[in-house]
Design a protein around this motif. Structure first.
Motif, PDB file in Angstrom:
ATOM      1  N   GLN B 124       0.845  -1.193   0.000  1.00  0.00           N
ATOM      2  CA  GLN B 124       0.000   0.000   0.000  1.00  0.00           C
ATOM      3  C   GLN B 124       0.873   1.234   0.000  1.00  0.00           C
ATOM      4  O   GLN B 124       1.014   1.914   1.029  1.00  0.00           O
ATOM      5  CB  GLN B 124      -0.918   0.000   1.240  1.00  0.00           C
ATOM      6  N   VAL B 127      -1.085   4.523   0.825  1.00  0.00           N
ATOM      7  CA  VAL B 127      -1.459   4.688   2.234  1.00  0.00           C
ATOM      8  C   VAL B 127      -0.283   5.222   3.025  1.00  0.00           C
ATOM      9  O   VAL B 127      -0.404   6.162   3.809  1.00  0.00           O
ATOM     10  CB  VAL B 127      -1.906   3.339   2.820  1.00  0.00           C
ATOM     11  N   LEU B 152     -10.715   5.767   5.267  1.00  0.00           N
ATOM     12  CA  LEU B 152      -9.973   4.665   4.658  1.00  0.00           C
ATOM     13  C   LEU B 152     -10.947   3.750   3.926  1.00  0.00           C
ATOM     14  O   LEU B 152     -11.877   3.230   4.528  1.00  0.00           O
ATOM     15  CB  LEU B 152      -9.230   3.868   5.733  1.00  0.00           C
ATOM     16  N   HIS B 153     -10.703   3.580   2.629  1.00  0.00           N
ATOM     17  CA  HIS B 153     -11.598   2.755   1.819  1.00  0.00           C
ATOM     18  C   HIS B 153     -10.815   1.649   1.160  1.00  0.00           C
ATOM     19  O   HIS B 153      -9.694   1.864   0.717  1.00  0.00           O
ATOM     20  CB  HIS B 153     -12.205   3.583   0.693  1.00  0.00           C
ATOM     21  N   LYS B 160      -7.021  -1.999   6.543  1.00  0.00           N
ATOM     22  CA  LYS B 160      -7.577  -0.748   7.069  1.00  0.00           C
ATOM     23  C   LYS B 160      -7.551  -0.742   8.594  1.00  0.00           C
ATOM     24  O   LYS B 160      -7.038   0.190   9.221  1.00  0.00           O
ATOM     25  CB  LYS B 160      -8.997  -0.552   6.557  1.00  0.00           C
ATOM     26  N   SER B 164      -5.300   1.614  11.221  1.00  0.00           N
ATOM     27  CA  SER B 164      -5.847   2.436  12.307  1.00  0.00           C
ATOM     28  C   SER B 164      -5.233   2.009  13.635  1.00  0.00           C
ATOM     29  O   SER B 164      -4.974   2.846  14.500  1.00  0.00           O
ATOM     30  CB  SER B 164      -7.370   2.337  12.338  1.00  0.00           C
ATOM     31  N   ASP B 222     -15.698   1.920  12.503  1.00  0.00           N
ATOM     32  CA  ASP B 222     -15.528   0.813  11.576  1.00  0.00           C
ATOM     33  C   ASP B 222     -16.875   0.432  10.961  1.00  0.00           C
ATOM     34  O   ASP B 222     -17.936   0.707  11.541  1.00  0.00           O
ATOM     35  CB  ASP B 222     -14.927  -0.371  12.331  1.00  0.00           C
ATOM     36  N   LEU B 258     -13.541   3.848   8.579  1.00  0.00           N
ATOM     37  CA  LEU B 258     -13.140   2.700   7.764  1.00  0.00           C
ATOM     38  C   LEU B 258     -14.350   2.141   7.054  1.00  0.00           C
ATOM     39  O   LEU B 258     -15.405   1.973   7.659  1.00  0.00           O
ATOM     40  CB  LEU B 258     -12.550   1.594   8.657  1.00  0.00           C
ATOM     41  N   PHE B 321      -7.178   1.828  -0.355  1.00  0.00           N
ATOM     42  CA  PHE B 321      -6.390   0.627  -0.120  1.00  0.00           C
ATOM     43  C   PHE B 321      -6.505  -0.267  -1.350  1.00  0.00           C
ATOM     44  O   PHE B 321      -7.607  -0.700  -1.699  1.00  0.00           O
ATOM     45  CB  PHE B 321      -6.906  -0.117   1.119  1.00  0.00           C
TER      46      PHE B 321
END
Lengths: 342, 384
Positions: B124, B127, B152-153, B160, B164, B222, B258, B321
């Motif tokens: 990633q 990211v 965050l997708h 993800k 975090s 989440d 997320l 992501f």
């Protein structure tokens, strides 16, 4: 007689300790000190006080702040300056000052209301005489409108009786339940007194996105006809705005008697921000963070923002919002440039 | 009186008549009345000298006599105790033993974050870049205008929750166990659609209460794609550019959202790149970001659907992501084996990686479940 003599005999040692001169002097000094300390001019440098009736706003300071901090809103600056100065120099206004700020997101409505609040009460939004209400936070549930109405009325009444120069800011008016604002209509009207409290010196500011699309359309029309942005006058926008907001079911002022009775003193439109204004925002943010202003970074960040309409791409979608975040991404380049400059 | 005077033997000598005899008599009686005239005079002088000396020394003795050793000792002990308490409760010392809210920016946080992400997160590259810069810039900025909001997708199993967790650990040592880090799972904490008003009130009170205790709080939401559309609207005020809301400033808080929404779009972009023969690391943030923002906004399941969060551009960064490829799955397996302390057997590694299912059906490049279920398969191959 002997009892009185006996009592006096008991008190005599205590009285002997009270030296009249020194006691008299002590009492005198204490009362003078109290009198001095509770005098507003001394007391108010430590604790926040409601501004007295004779206090005038500093017009030049307000003008300078608006010119340096607010970008691209020539209409808003003019109107607000005149409105606020006229209101504050009027020894006996007939009704509280009511401003309705409309415009697209990120154009500076909250920012302007903050600057205004700071000029009336130096502590700004932290002052205990400035009250900020958010429709989504303070009045979230539709089924409790009656409770909210009563609470809001009591709050306003209580605070204006404590300090007549209170400032009330209502944000997210387009999300407010239609009819909740009707609850404060009596306070905005031309009454001398309502239940013994005079609201004539208070200031009410309403912020909303309603009418933003109408303003954008008008601005775009001006642009396509080749006229300059600074040529847009208030009279071009005001009537169309008032009707548009009135008829928009989401405006929070929908069919409300606020516009019916012409209780809004000024409709202040906020024009959408162009490319050059976004760049001004970026430069101001860089200076605030202590970086040297690098035109390349300014251009790079400005390029990352999205613009509308789809073909012409003149106005920023988010105004000046998210500039800070984008600056963080380019931060290391900015830092290097600052260090290189020395 | 004359009779009394004549009674004392010395009186006959000093008698000076009737008038002064009373006084003289009294004097004689005080001086003890023994010895001759000269001795009597000497005694008088010595007595008066002693009395004068005693009187002179008396002021010196009085304060010393007031110094009572026990009370003085107690006073000194009390002073020492309060000094020690003050020293112990001084934040820097106190914070070594108990957890404190992060008051001043710790430079190490950003460096730790960068290092953790480099070491532990595979595949990633986007990211890595965005999250570190965002968090570092936010923590460094003493004058933030709004709280940091990251979204965050991505596909499932791409990291993800992992990211975090790493972010939480870099800011607070105890990570997700810290009392200043709050994690909300939509399906767990907000399960019933009919109680949404209750959830709204509770969520607002929770956030308000915790940020007033510790301004640098971290909130992780989440399963945003499962959250009721409109529940997130209730926290919109906290994410906005306000200086103060009811006396509490939210400008130092961090919000992380997320979700799986937008995963198909991201995969599309990645697949395009792959099909055109370009390397994965060529994918830039801008390629994905714009496409993502619109698709998440319009997706009825995203939890952001028509929500004012995107409307108002309150999300600072959309972090995509990318789906995991075969080589990344192998890296995951290797790390898992090493963490359990086994010897790395390349054969078993390849077999495990081959067992995972891949999509799309023809090319079969991206793992369906990302790095999930890897440890379960590990148990199967290593028997004990």
């Amino acid at each position: 007689m002997p009892r009185a003599a006996g009592l006096l005999w008991l008190l005599l040692p205590g009285l002997a300790a009270l030296e009249p001169l020194s006691v008299g002097l002590a009492i005198g000094v204490a009362s003078a000190l109290t009198g001095y300390l509770t005098h507003p001019s001394f007391y108010c440098s430590y604790v926040e006080c409601c501004p007295s009736a004779g206090k005038r706003l500093n017009a030049t300071a307000l003008k300078v702040q608006l010119n340096t901090k607010l970008f691209g809103q020539h209409l808003a600056k003019d109107v607000v300056l005149k409105a606020v100065m006229g209101f504050s120099s009027n020894p006996s206004p007939k009704k509280p000052l009511t401003l309705s700020l409309h415009g697209w997101a990120g154009t500076g409505k909250n920012f302007l209301s903050q600057i205004l609040a700071e000029h009336v009460h130096p502590a700004g939004l932290r002052s205990k005489f400035v009250h900020l209400f958010l429709a989504t936070l303070h009045f979230p549930h539709d089924n409790q409108v009656e409770v909210y109405k009563e609470q809001l009325q009591n709050w306003i009444r209580g605070n204006v009786s404590a300090c007549p120069h209170s400032v009330f800011i209502f944000d997210e008016m387009d999300k407010m339940h239609p009819g909740l604002i009707d609850a404060i209509k009596p306070f905005l009207d031309y009454y001398e007194q309502v239940d013994g409290v005079s609201y004539r010196k208070a200031i009410f500011i309403f912020l909303s996105n309603a009418g933003g699309d109408l303003i954008n359309k008008a601005a775009l029309d001006f642009w396509t006809s080749g006229k300059r942005r600074e040529e847009i006058q208030l009279k071009d926008l005001e009537p169309m705005l008032s009707v548009g907001v009135f008829n928009n079911k989401n405006s929070g002022l929908w069919h409300s008697s606020l516009i019916d009775r012409n209780l809004i003193d000024y409709f202040v439109p906020f024009l959408p921000l162009e490319h050059k204004h976004v760049k001004m925002c970026i430069r101001a943010e860089m200076i605030a963070r202590g970086y040297a202003v690098d035109e390349e970074i300014v251009q790079a960040v400005a390029d990352e923002m999205t613009f509308f309409p789809k073909e012409e791409k003149i106005y920023s979608d988010k105004g000046c919002k998210t500039v800070q975040a984008k600056l963080d991404i380019h931060e290391d380049i900015a830092m290097r440039f600052t260090k290189a400059k020395g | 009186m004359a009779a009394a005077l004549s009674a004392s033997p010395a009186s006959a000598l000093t008698q000076d008549g009737g008038g002064g005899s009373g006084v003289a008599g009294r004097k004689r009686r005080r001086s003890g009345g023994a010895g001759g005239e000269a001795g009597r005079a000497m005694k008088l002088r010595r007595g008066s000298l002693r009395a004068a000396l005693g009187l002179a020394l008396l002021p010196l003795l009085r304060p010393a006599s007031a110094v009572e050793p026990i009370s003085l000792g107690l006073a000194i002990a009390g002073a020492a105790a309060s000094a020690l308490t003050g020293f112990i409760s001084y934040p820097r010392l106190y914070c070594y033993f108990r957890e404190c809210c992060l008051q001043r920016h710790d430079q190490r946080a950003a460096a730790a974050l960068q290092e953790s992400l480099d070491r532990k997160l595979f595949g990633q590259h986007l990211v890595n870049k965005v999250v570190v810069k965002a968090v570092k810039g936010f923590l460094n900025n003493t004058n933030a205008k709004k709280p940091l909001a990251l979204s965050l997708h991505g596909w499932t199993g791409t990291g993800k929750n992992f990211v975090s967790k790493i972010v939480a650990e870099s800011i607070y040592k105890r990570g997700l166990q810290s009392k200043y880090v709050h994690q909300f799972v939509a399906t767990l904490h907000f399960p019933h659609a009919h109680s949404i008003n209750l959830y709204k009130d509770q969520l607002q009170s929770w956030i308000r209460g915790n940020v007033s205790i510790c301004p640098r709080s971290l909130f992780i939401f989440d399963e945003m794609d499962k959250m009721h559309a409109g529940l997130i609207d209730s926290i919109k005020p906290f994410l906005d550019y306000y200086e103060l809301l009811d006396g509490v400033s939210y400008r130092q808080a961090i919000f992380i959202f997320l979700s799986n929404a937008g995963a198909e779009k991201i995969t599309e972009v990645a697949l395009d790149f792959w099909r055109n023969g370009r390397s994965r690391e060529d994918i830039q943030l801008t390629d994905i970001q714009n496409a993502l923002s619109v698709s998440v906004f319009n997706n009825k399941n995203s939890g952001f659907w028509h929500s004012t969060l995107i409307d108002r551009n309150l999300i600072d960064y959309f972090v995509p992501f990318l789906p995991m490829e075969y080589k990344h799955v192998k890296m995951c397996v290797r790390v898992e084996i090493e963490s359990r302390g086994y010897a790395v057997d390349e054969d078993i590694l390849t077999r495990i990686a081959d067992e995972m299912t891949y999509f799309p059906r023809e090319e079969r490049i991206y793992s369906d479940k990302g790095c999930k279920t890897v440890d379960a398969k590990l148990d199967y191959y290593y028997d004990f």
